[in-house]
Design an enzyme around this catalytic site. Structure first.
Site, PDB file in Angstrom:
ATOM      1  N   PRO A 140      14.541  -6.797   8.837  1.00  0.00           N
ATOM      2  CA  PRO A 140      13.825  -7.171   8.256  1.00  0.00           C
ATOM      3  C   PRO A 140      12.284  -6.026   8.419  1.00  0.00           C
ATOM      4  O   PRO A 140      12.943  -5.495   9.410  1.00  0.00           O
ATOM      5  CB  PRO A 140      13.174  -8.619   9.052  1.00  0.00           C
ATOM      6  CG  PRO A 140      13.899  -8.363  10.475  1.00  0.00           C
ATOM      7  CD  PRO A 140      15.725  -7.481   9.986  1.00  0.00           C
ATOM      8  N   HIS A 141      11.659  -5.105   7.351  1.00  0.00           N
ATOM      9  CA  HIS A 141      10.564  -4.516   8.083  1.00  0.00           C
ATOM     10  C   HIS A 141       9.160  -4.975   7.067  1.00  0.00           C
ATOM     11  O   HIS A 141      10.351  -5.486   5.897  1.00  0.00           O
ATOM     12  CB  HIS A 141      11.955  -2.931   7.372  1.00  0.00           C
ATOM     13  CG  HIS A 141      11.994  -3.297   6.098  1.00  0.00           C
ATOM     14  ND1 HIS A 141      12.950  -3.422   6.219  1.00  0.00           N
ATOM     15  CD2 HIS A 141      11.377  -2.590   4.656  1.00  0.00           C
ATOM     16  CE1 HIS A 141      13.629  -4.027   4.659  1.00  0.00           C
ATOM     17  NE2 HIS A 141      12.304  -3.128   3.705  1.00  0.00           N
TER      18      HIS A 141
END
Length: 155
Positions: A65-66
């Site tokens: 996730p970013h």
């Protein structure tokens, strides 16, 4: 920026609890708050917004996730090996137990993509994934990531 510079001291943990993607992202946001000194709620909001655009489950039990956020002035991240794998909607259908949360400044542009590619390259290595899964504690996880990051950075 070297991958080893992304994770602050204490920014990688073993056996993070959580039974849903949102719980895991909340726990990672809390870890980011403790180690990166950023507001957990703002980080969580940015990451959830990015998650709405598409899956960050990259397969082989890994999720990255970013998000871009004004809360950070440089590329940084935290890592967790999960106690119980969680569904991150990976293309291979496998639930993730290794999760790297990458945060980038809002204006990072191509640097964000380069850092994301570097993290993905690290987790494509089966030996690294196996070592992280076998690590007895958070200290060992940190040591594996630090050593692996230097190998990837030198490539």
């Amino acid at each position: 920026m070297a991958l080893s510079d992304l994770i602050p001291p204490g920014g990688a943990v073993a056996d993070l609890p959580g039974t849903s993607k949102k719980q895991v992202l909340q726990s990672l946001s809390d870890l980011a708050q403790r180690t990166l000194h950023v507001p957990a709620r703002n980080v969580l909001d940015a990451v959830l917004e990015r998650e709405r655009l598409g899956s960050t489950g990259v397969g082989d039990g890994v999720a990255i996730p970013h998000a871009r956020t004004r809360e950070v002035s440089r590329m940084c991240g935290v890592f967790a090996r999960l106690k119980t794998p969680v569904d991150f909607d990976a293309i291979d259908g496998r639930h993730a137990d290794l999760v790297f949360l990458l945060l980038a400044p809002e204006d990072s542009g191509a640097d964000h993509l380069k850092a994301l590619a570097r993290v993905a390259r690290l987790f494509r290595r089966e030996d690294i994934r196996m070592a992280l899964r076998a690590a007895p504690d958070s200290a060992a996880v940190n040591a594996i990531l630090s050593g692996a990051a230097q190998t990837i950075d030198a490539a």
